[in-house]
Motif scaffolding. Structure first.
Motif, PDB file in Angstrom:
ATOM      1  N   MET A   1      86.746  64.521   9.228  1.00 23.90           N
ATOM      2  CA  MET A   1      87.597  64.472  10.426  1.00 23.90           C
ATOM      3  C   MET A   1      88.705  65.523  10.335  1.00 23.90           C
ATOM      4  SD  MET A   1      88.341  63.096  13.291  1.00 23.90           S
ATOM      5  CE  MET A   1      89.717  63.009  14.376  1.00 23.90           C
ATOM      6  N   GLU A   2      89.390  65.572   9.201  1.00 23.20           N
ATOM      7  CA  GLU A   2      90.512  66.506   9.063  1.00 23.20           C
ATOM      8  C   GLU A   2      90.074  67.953   9.194  1.00 23.20           C
ATOM      9  OE1 GLU A   2      93.104  66.193   5.711  1.00 23.20           O
ATOM     10  OE2 GLU A   2      93.625  64.139   6.158  1.00 23.20           O
ATOM     11  N   SER A   3      88.948  68.317   8.548  1.00 21.08           N
ATOM     12  CA  SER A   3      88.534  69.720   8.556  1.00 21.08           C
ATOM     13  C   SER A   3      88.171  70.195   9.957  1.00 21.08           C
ATOM     14  CB  SER A   3      87.378  69.953   7.590  1.00 21.08           C
ATOM     15  OG  SER A   3      86.236  69.240   8.005  1.00 21.08           O
ATOM     16  N   SER A   4      87.568  69.330  10.779  1.00 20.40           N
ATOM     17  CA  SER A   4      87.241  69.742  12.147  1.00 20.40           C
ATOM     18  C   SER A   4      88.514  69.904  12.973  1.00 20.40           C
ATOM     19  CB  SER A   4      86.280  68.760  12.811  1.00 20.40           C
ATOM     20  OG  SER A   4      86.884  67.495  12.958  1.00 20.40           O
ATOM     21  N   HIS A   5      89.513  69.073  12.696  1.00 22.05           N
ATOM     22  CA  HIS A   5      90.796  69.189  13.389  1.00 22.05           C
ATOM     23  C   HIS A   5      91.483  70.499  12.991  1.00 22.05           C
ATOM     24  CE1 HIS A   5      94.286  67.900  15.580  1.00 22.05           C
ATOM     25  NE2 HIS A   5      95.065  67.967  14.516  1.00 22.05           N
ATOM     26  N   VAL A   6      91.443  70.820  11.715  1.00 24.14           N
ATOM     27  CA  VAL A   6      92.031  72.066  11.226  1.00 24.14           C
ATOM     28  C   VAL A   6      91.294  73.252  11.848  1.00 24.14           C
ATOM     29  CG1 VAL A   6      92.390  73.527   9.191  1.00 24.14           C
ATOM     30  CG2 VAL A   6      92.915  71.093   9.081  1.00 24.14           C
ATOM     31  N   SER A   7      89.969  73.179  11.893  1.00 22.17           N
ATOM     32  CA  SER A   7      89.181  74.263  12.495  1.00 22.17           C
ATOM     33  C   SER A   7      89.559  74.470  13.959  1.00 22.17           C
ATOM     34  CB  SER A   7      87.687  73.953  12.406  1.00 22.17           C
ATOM     35  OG  SER A   7      87.270  73.917  11.070  1.00 22.17           O
ATOM     36  N   ALA A   8      89.714  73.373  14.679  1.00 25.22           N
ATOM     37  CA  ALA A   8      90.096  73.461  16.093  1.00 25.22           C
ATOM     38  C   ALA A   8      91.470  74.107  16.233  1.00 25.22           C
ATOM     39  CB  ALA A   8      90.084  72.076  16.727  1.00 25.22           C
ATOM     40  N   LEU A   9      92.400  73.720  15.382  1.00 21.05           N
ATOM     41  CA  LEU A   9      93.744  74.301  15.424  1.00 21.05           C
ATOM     42  C   LEU A   9      93.703  75.788  15.077  1.00 21.05           C
ATOM     43  CD1 LEU A   9      95.857  71.467  13.743  1.00 21.05           C
ATOM     44  CD2 LEU A   9      95.929  72.168  16.132  1.00 21.05           C
ATOM     45  N   GLN A  10      92.883  76.147  14.089  1.00 23.42           N
ATOM     46  CA  GLN A  10      92.775  77.559  13.707  1.00 23.42           C
ATOM     47  C   GLN A  10      92.184  78.385  14.847  1.00 23.42           C
ATOM     48  OE1 GLN A  10      90.606  77.000  10.034  1.00 23.42           O
ATOM     49  NE2 GLN A  10      92.456  77.231   8.808  1.00 23.42           N
ATOM     50  N   MET A  11      91.221  77.822  15.568  1.00 20.90           N
ATOM     51  CA  MET A  11      90.637  78.527  16.707  1.00 20.90           C
ATOM     52  C   MET A  11      91.683  78.716  17.807  1.00 20.90           C
ATOM     53  SD  MET A  11      86.782  76.967  16.938  1.00 20.90           S
ATOM     54  CE  MET A  11      86.517  77.654  18.559  1.00 20.90           C
ATOM     55  N   LYS A  12      92.482  77.684  18.056  1.00 20.05           N
ATOM     56  CA  LYS A  12      93.568  77.786  19.041  1.00 20.05           C
ATOM     57  C   LYS A  12      94.546  78.876  18.626  1.00 20.05           C
ATOM     58  CE  LYS A  12      94.488  73.303  21.228  1.00 20.05           C
ATOM     59  NZ  LYS A  12      95.378  72.154  21.191  1.00 20.05           N
ATOM     60  N   HIS A  13      94.910  78.870  17.337  1.00 16.86           N
ATOM     61  CA  HIS A  13      95.852  79.847  16.779  1.00 16.86           C
ATOM     62  C   HIS A  13      95.323  81.261  17.004  1.00 16.86           C
ATOM     63  CE1 HIS A  13      97.997  82.027  13.554  1.00 16.86           C
ATOM     64  NE2 HIS A  13      98.966  81.152  13.767  1.00 16.86           N
ATOM     65  N   ALA A  14      94.045  81.479  16.710  1.00 19.10           N
ATOM     66  CA  ALA A  14      93.432  82.799  16.880  1.00 19.10           C
ATOM     67  C   ALA A  14      93.407  83.201  18.352  1.00 19.10           C
ATOM     68  CB  ALA A  14      92.019  82.802  16.301  1.00 19.10           C
ATOM     69  N   GLY A  15      93.146  82.235  19.233  1.00 15.91           N
ATOM     70  CA  GLY A  15      93.129  82.518  20.668  1.00 15.91           C
ATOM     71  C   GLY A  15      94.495  82.947  21.177  1.00 15.91           C
ATOM     72  N   ILE A  16      95.527  82.272  20.709  1.00  9.36           N
ATOM     73  CA  ILE A  16      96.895  82.626  21.107  1.00  9.36           C
ATOM     74  C   ILE A  16      97.245  84.010  20.572  1.00  9.36           C
ATOM     75  CG2 ILE A  16      99.336  82.036  20.809  1.00  9.36           C
ATOM     76  CD1 ILE A  16      98.461  79.061  20.873  1.00  9.36           C
ATOM     77  N   GLU A  47     101.573  72.612  12.330  1.00  3.53           N
ATOM     78  CA  GLU A  47     100.715  71.430  12.340  1.00  3.53           C
ATOM     79  C   GLU A  47      99.599  71.585  11.305  1.00  3.53           C
ATOM     80  OE1 GLU A  47      98.071  68.803  15.457  1.00  3.53           O
ATOM     81  OE2 GLU A  47      99.567  70.195  16.272  1.00  3.53           O
ATOM     82  N   ILE A  48      99.043  72.782  11.182  1.00  7.27           N
ATOM     83  CA  ILE A  48      98.009  73.043  10.178  1.00  7.27           C
ATOM     84  C   ILE A  48      98.587  72.821   8.778  1.00  7.27           C
ATOM     85  CG2 ILE A  48      96.556  74.811   9.119  1.00  7.27           C
ATOM     86  CD1 ILE A  48      96.231  76.015  11.978  1.00  7.27           C
ATOM     87  N   ALA A  49      99.795  73.292   8.552  1.00  9.75           N
ATOM     88  CA  ALA A  49     100.437  73.163   7.232  1.00  9.75           C
ATOM     89  C   ALA A  49     100.681  71.697   6.864  1.00  9.75           C
ATOM     90  CB  ALA A  49     101.757  73.934   7.228  1.00  9.75           C
ATOM     91  N   HIS A  50     100.907  70.843   7.849  1.00  6.66           N
ATOM     92  CA  HIS A  50     101.186  69.426   7.576  1.00  6.66           C
ATOM     93  C   HIS A  50      99.926  68.628   7.250  1.00  6.66           C
ATOM     94  CE1 HIS A  50     105.285  69.996   8.265  1.00  6.66           C
ATOM     95  NE2 HIS A  50     105.424  69.548   9.485  1.00  6.66           N
TER      96      HIS A  50
END
Length: 51
Positions: A1-16, A47-50
């Motif tokens: 669960m956590e890794s998919s959430h991190v992946s989603a956040l990283q994709m958002k980060h890259a998009g921004i 959020e990724i760091a936390h």
């Protein structure tokens, strides 16, 4: 669960990051837009760091 959430956040980060680069490459970049995008990017990074 956590890794998919991190992946989603990283994709958002890259998009921004891409949107910031696009805005800065314009002849007259909108500094307000850039600042807002940078703030969102920072919040996602925190959020990724936390996790």
């Amino acid at each position: 669960m956590e890794s998919s959430h991190v992946s989603a956040l990283q994709m958002k980060h890259a998009g921004i990051e891409r949107r910031i680069a696009e805005e800065m490459s314009r002849p007259l970049p909108d500094q307000t837009t850039i600042q807002a995008l940078k703030k969102r990017k920072l919040r996602i990074k925190e959020e990724i760091a936390h996790i």
